[in-house]
Design an enzyme around this catalytic site. Structure first.
Site, short mmCIF file in Angstrom:
data_model
loop_
_atom_site.label_atom_id
_atom_site.label_comp_id
_atom_site.label_asym_id
_atom_site.label_seq_id
_atom_site.Cartn_x
_atom_site.Cartn_y
_atom_site.Cartn_z
N LYS A 153 0.81 -1.22 0.00
CA LYS A 153 0.00 0.00 0.00
C LYS A 153 0.84 1.27 0.00
O LYS A 153 0.44 2.30 -0.55
CB LYS A 153 -0.95 -0.01 1.20
CG LYS A 153 -2.03 -1.07 1.15
CD LYS A 153 -2.98 -0.93 2.31
CE LYS A 153 -4.09 -1.97 2.26
NZ LYS A 153 -3.62 -3.33 2.52
N GLU A 196 -2.16 7.04 7.50
CA GLU A 196 -2.67 8.10 6.64
C GLU A 196 -3.87 8.75 7.30
O GLU A 196 -4.47 8.20 8.23
CB GLU A 196 -3.03 7.59 5.24
CG GLU A 196 -4.11 6.55 5.19
CD GLU A 196 -4.29 5.97 3.79
OE1 GLU A 196 -3.49 6.29 2.90
OE2 GLU A 196 -5.23 5.18 3.60
N HIS A 256 -14.74 -3.93 8.32
CA HIS A 256 -14.06 -3.43 7.12
C HIS A 256 -14.32 -4.30 5.89
O HIS A 256 -13.58 -4.21 4.91
CB HIS A 256 -12.55 -3.31 7.36
CG HIS A 256 -12.19 -2.40 8.49
ND1 HIS A 256 -12.44 -1.05 8.47
CD2 HIS A 256 -11.62 -2.67 9.70
CE1 HIS A 256 -12.02 -0.51 9.60
NE2 HIS A 256 -11.53 -1.45 10.37
N ARG A 303 -7.65 -7.80 -9.08
CA ARG A 303 -8.38 -9.05 -9.36
C ARG A 303 -9.84 -8.70 -9.63
O ARG A 303 -10.24 -7.54 -9.56
CB ARG A 303 -8.29 -10.00 -8.17
CG ARG A 303 -8.81 -9.38 -6.87
CD ARG A 303 -8.96 -10.38 -5.76
NE ARG A 303 -9.19 -9.76 -4.48
CZ ARG A 303 -10.36 -9.28 -4.05
NH1 ARG A 303 -11.41 -9.33 -4.86
NH2 ARG A 303 -10.47 -8.74 -2.85
#
Length: 446
Positions: free
Chosen positions: A116, A200, A235, A293
């Site tokens: 990431k 972040e 999540h 994907r």
């Protein structure tokens, strides 16, 4: 076009890929574990190979066993489906090294987007908006505290590798940051094999919106619309819809254009999703990650756009042109994940399915991995089926969805069908005015 394809996955996604492959005249080879021998996708395949016991590490994550099955059956291509080895650059390379066609993006693209932090840096260079955050792994708690003060609370703390929301947590102050950092690092090391952690800015009241892209065989990248994935528990998405009711047309156009830039920046090929956090208050968006994907949410894009994404994946992998000249989404589509879990606490359930009656009617599509008489075990995720509904507009789609949820009968293990009905009756959801905190608020009141 290759003559045969091995589907390196299980359940509903394996069955969904199998059906398109067969419609295209391809021989379809399934692989399965001992626990899945009686599932529908095994019987539907032209040929099926047992690759190991129930433990995923010894079956669906066992690259050697899958490649051996491909060799034994003379498969010419491998489609990884969703999950398991679908985002493994190493497995993609092994498939190519065996002289087989990999139905997915290039291994280098998978590797670059799988980290990431690296993905954030690449997207910033490509001009795609990214949230304030770090540009290299955070090595310890002290550095995390310094970076959080620089970025500004609240911050999102998550493993730099992997997906599915594993190990993620928001921190609003230093004590919660210390806890979130320790959790993220532990999960990163245990689940993903490396402890890199990313920080972040956390966007309060954000929506999670993805844009479906296709990287064509000639190098062109196209965007096929957005999907709102904000209804989440732990999540992970429970309900998805297209188009997002929280994204106005001007913002949508910017998001679609940025997704194309993102795909072009990494030489994307095949189906993928560029995911954003959307700040409704500021009418802005930030790059979250690129999923390399076919996503579980793809049916809503297919229903609204009149396109078969798996067919396009096969054509692109074979170097052929896609079978559409343009996509103009029509109406509204919603997808609900039907899960074998307690509808209040979302704890997984198991057992034999004694009754399975699917809803039928205009605009209804069921992608199912189980059937009456099959057994849900503890070895895999709780996804039983995806209930997908299309309507002329959002109100029409939601009305059809309410009827479909009411008509879906599953007896045996507990399911989340009562929760889905509760969601459909929730004023926030009915109005389209929700964010990623919706499910938490629904449960906090009870």
């Amino acid at each position: 076009m290759f003559e045969s394809v091995l589907v390196a996955n299980r359940g509903e996604i394996a069955g969904r890929i199998l059906r398109t492959a067969r419609a295209m005249g391809l021989k379809v080879i399934a692989v399965y574990s001992e626990a899945d021998a009686d599932l529908p996708f095994v019987a539907e395949a032209d040929e099926a190979v047992l690759i190991g016991p129930a433990d995923p590490a010894r079956s669906y994550l066992n690259a050697a066993a899958i490649l051996e099955a491909a060799h034994r059956t003379n498969a010419r291509a491998v489609h990884p489906g969703s999950g398991f080895l679908a985002e493994s650059a190493a497995f993609a390379r092994q498939v190519a090294d065996r002289g087989l066609v990999w139905v997915g993006p290039p291994p280098l693209t998978i590797a670059r987007m799988g980290d990431k932090i690296n993905a954030r840096n690449l997207m910033k260079e490509a001009g795609v908006p990214v949230a304030p955050g770090v540009w290299e792994p955070v090595p310890d708690t002290g550095t995390a505290i310094e970076e959080a003060e620089r970025i500004g609370y609240p911050v999102m703390v998550k493993p730099a590798a992997g997906a599915g929301g594993i190990g993620m947590a928001a921190a609003h102050h230093e004590p919660s940051l210390r806890e979130a950092y320790a959790t993220a690092r532990t999960h990163a090391e245990r689940v993903f094999g490396q402890g890199d952690v990313l920080l972040e800015r956390y966007v309060e009241g954000a929506r999670h919106v993805g844009v479906q892209i296709l990287g064509l065989a000639d190098g062109m990248v196209v965007a096929l619309g957005d999907r709102d994935c904000s209804v989440q528990r732990r999540h992970q998405e429970v309900a998805v819809e297209t188009p997002s009711p929280g994204v106005p047309p001007a913002l949508r156009e910017r998001m679609l254009a940025a997704a194309v830039h993102a795909g072009e920046a990494v030489g994307y090929r095949g189906a993928g999703t560029v995911e954003y956090l959307v700040d409704p208050a500021a009418q802005d968006f930030f790059f979250l990650e690129m999923t390399t994907r076919l996503q579980a949410e793809h049916p809503v894009t297919e229903m609204a756009g009149g396109i078969d994404l798996v067919e396009q994946q096969f054509r692109i992998a074979a170097g052929e042109p896609v079978s559409f000249t343009g996509v103009a989404p029509r109406g509204h589509a919603v997808e609900f994940r039907v899960l074998a879990e307690d509808p209040r606490h979302f704890l997984p359930g198991t057992g034999e399915i004694k009754v399975w009656e699917e809803p039928v009617g205009d605009g209804i599509r069921i992608d199912a991995g189980y059937a009456e008489g099959t057994t849900v075990t503890t070895h895999y995720g709780p996804l039983l089926a995806k209930l997908c509904v299309h309507g002329d507009d959002r109100d029409h789609a939601l009305a059809r969805a309410r009827a479909a949820v009411d008509a879906f009968r599953i007896e045996g293990p507990p399911t989340n069908l009562p929760f889905l009905r509760e969601l459909l009756d929730r004023p926030e959801f009915a109005a389209g005015a929700y964010d990623t905190g919706l499910v938490g608020r629904m449960r906090a009141r009870r």
